[in-house]
Design a protein around this motif. Sequence first.
Motif, PDB file in Angstrom:
ATOM      1  N   ALA A  19     -37.471  42.489  30.527  1.00 46.62           N
ATOM      2  CA  ALA A  19     -36.304  42.625  29.647  1.00 46.62           C
ATOM      3  C   ALA A  19     -35.654  43.999  29.821  1.00 46.62           C
ATOM      4  CB  ALA A  19     -36.714  42.407  28.192  1.00 46.62           C
ATOM      5  N   ILE A  20     -36.443  45.043  30.035  1.00 48.01           N
ATOM      6  CA  ILE A  20     -35.897  46.383  30.261  1.00 48.01           C
ATOM      7  C   ILE A  20     -35.123  46.414  31.573  1.00 48.01           C
ATOM      8  CG2 ILE A  20     -36.505  48.779  30.759  1.00 48.01           C
ATOM      9  CD1 ILE A  20     -36.661  48.094  27.815  1.00 48.01           C
ATOM     10  N   ALA A  21     -35.654  45.757  32.609  1.00 46.83           N
ATOM     11  CA  ALA A  21     -34.944  45.691  33.893  1.00 46.83           C
ATOM     12  C   ALA A  21     -33.606  44.982  33.733  1.00 46.83           C
ATOM     13  CB  ALA A  21     -35.803  44.984  34.934  1.00 46.83           C
ATOM     14  N   ASP A  22     -33.576  43.912  32.945  1.00 49.77           N
ATOM     15  CA  ASP A  22     -32.309  43.211  32.690  1.00 49.77           C
ATOM     16  C   ASP A  22     -31.314  44.114  31.973  1.00 49.77           C
ATOM     17  OD1 ASP A  22     -33.284  40.874  33.841  1.00 49.77           O
ATOM     18  OD2 ASP A  22     -33.962  40.036  31.931  1.00 49.77           O
ATOM     19  N   LEU A  23     -31.799  44.846  30.972  1.00 46.16           N
ATOM     20  CA  LEU A  23     -30.940  45.751  30.203  1.00 46.16           C
ATOM     21  C   LEU A  23     -30.340  46.829  31.101  1.00 46.16           C
ATOM     22  CD1 LEU A  23     -29.990  46.904  27.380  1.00 46.16           C
ATOM     23  CD2 LEU A  23     -32.091  48.280  27.442  1.00 46.16           C
ATOM     24  N   LEU A  24     -31.177  47.462  31.931  1.00 48.61           N
ATOM     25  CA  LEU A  24     -30.696  48.547  32.782  1.00 48.61           C
ATOM     26  C   LEU A  24     -29.783  48.037  33.894  1.00 48.61           C
ATOM     27  CD1 LEU A  24     -33.986  50.629  32.982  1.00 48.61           C
ATOM     28  CD2 LEU A  24     -31.922  51.175  31.682  1.00 48.61           C
ATOM     29  N   THR A  25     -30.001  46.824  34.340  1.00 44.90           N
ATOM     30  CA  THR A  25     -29.107  46.236  35.341  1.00 44.90           C
ATOM     31  C   THR A  25     -27.707  46.052  34.767  1.00 44.90           C
ATOM     32  OG1 THR A  25     -30.984  45.089  36.368  1.00 44.90           O
ATOM     33  CG2 THR A  25     -28.783  44.312  36.938  1.00 44.90           C
ATOM     34  N   ARG A  26     -27.642  45.680  33.489  1.00 46.08           N
ATOM     35  CA  ARG A  26     -26.330  45.588  32.828  1.00 46.08           C
ATOM     36  C   ARG A  26     -25.716  46.970  32.646  1.00 46.08           C
ATOM     37  NH1 ARG A  26     -29.273  42.010  29.549  1.00 46.08           N
ATOM     38  NH2 ARG A  26     -29.335  43.494  27.791  1.00 46.08           N
ATOM     39  N   GLY A  27     -26.546  47.945  32.327  1.00 47.95           N
ATOM     40  CA  GLY A  27     -26.040  49.280  32.053  1.00 47.95           C
ATOM     41  C   GLY A  27     -25.638  50.057  33.290  1.00 47.95           C
ATOM     42  N   PHE A  28     -26.274  49.748  34.424  1.00 49.10           N
ATOM     43  CA  PHE A  28     -25.992  50.451  35.683  1.00 49.10           C
ATOM     44  C   PHE A  28     -25.681  49.416  36.760  1.00 49.10           C
ATOM     45  CE2 PHE A  28     -28.807  53.104  33.182  1.00 49.10           C
ATOM     46  CZ  PHE A  28     -28.250  54.366  33.275  1.00 49.10           C
ATOM     47  N   PRO A  29     -24.461  48.914  36.796  1.00 50.47           N
ATOM     48  CA  PRO A  29     -24.106  47.819  37.720  1.00 50.47           C
ATOM     49  C   PRO A  29     -24.295  48.156  39.198  1.00 50.47           C
ATOM     50  CG  PRO A  29     -22.410  48.115  36.035  1.00 50.47           C
ATOM     51  CD  PRO A  29     -23.337  49.274  35.922  1.00 50.47           C
ATOM     52  N   ILE A  30     -24.313  49.453  39.540  1.00 52.09           N
ATOM     53  CA  ILE A  30     -24.478  49.805  40.955  1.00 52.09           C
ATOM     54  C   ILE A  30     -25.925  49.655  41.407  1.00 52.09           C
ATOM     55  CG2 ILE A  30     -22.545  51.422  40.895  1.00 52.09           C
ATOM     56  CD1 ILE A  30     -24.612  53.694  40.934  1.00 52.09           C
ATOM     57  N   ARG A  31     -26.849  49.476  40.462  1.00 49.59           N
ATOM     58  CA  ARG A  31     -28.261  49.307  40.782  1.00 49.59           C
ATOM     59  C   ARG A  31     -28.664  47.837  40.653  1.00 49.59           C
ATOM     60  NH1 ARG A  31     -29.662  53.950  43.342  1.00 49.59           N
ATOM     61  NH2 ARG A  31     -29.495  55.793  42.037  1.00 49.59           N
TER      62      ARG A  31
END
Length: 290
Positions: A19-31
């Motif tokens: 779930a944290i990976a999903d959240l950060l993927t939304r927050g940092f689209p370049i990653r």
Amino acid sequence: MRVRTMIRCREIEIADLDAIADLLTRGFPIRSRDYWIDGLRRLSVRETPDSFPRFGYMLEHDRTPVGALLLIHTARNDDGRVSIRCNLSSWYVEPAFRSYAPMLTKVAQRHKDVTYVNISPAQWTWRAIEAQGFRSYCGGLFFSFPALSRPVRDMRVEVVRQDAQAVDGLSEADVALLARHAAYGCLSLVCRAADGRCDPFVLQSMRIKSRIAPPVIQLIYCRDVADYVACAGAIGRFLLWRGRISVALDANGRMKELVGLYRERRKYFMGPHCPRLADLSDTELVIYGP
């Protein structure tokens, strides 16, 4: 009837990683999501000092993460004493919950005996970081062209692999650091001089946004910047065979001993121990990647 919004700040646990990976993927689209998963998996097996969080902290709403602050704690030897350094890594809070963001930083930075570092702040955040009590210890990066430096006669450059157990001339701690970073995908090197002197270096590929930039590799670790200056000629010729022209290293201005260009790119710290230049070992750059 008005429903009260319940927000909780707690440590990130193993069960939260997807779930944290999903959240950060939304927050940092370049990653990519794989970028976050790979880094979090490295943290899951990495040695972490007792009583400190392995991954960092999260804001939780209705059992769903809506914010996260990733942390990397490392036990270090500072002047013969063990100290704790914390790399404040990626931070993101969903827009609807931004008013709760200070909860993350307050709990993450509460230890007065810990040295906190922020090595990749965006320029627009510098004032806010300084308002929190952080001080700049590194003003930017010097993009050196080491092949243009005069090489030391009879100096050899050797690669240290991730399975290395011992290296002549290096301490166990140095060998462990080089091997650990080789496992992270870095290039771990030893420069061996004719007089027996042996200097360790860790370098890593660097992402450059400009399409016209030369192939750059970043200096992640050396004992002292003076060691790099002394070995620059040998390292530069070694890297030319691998298609690398420039080595970027921490600096506080133009370096007269090297040929290159200086660009402002600050790094900050808060706490009892000011970090050394050119020591980015065990930080987000190697655990998550460039």
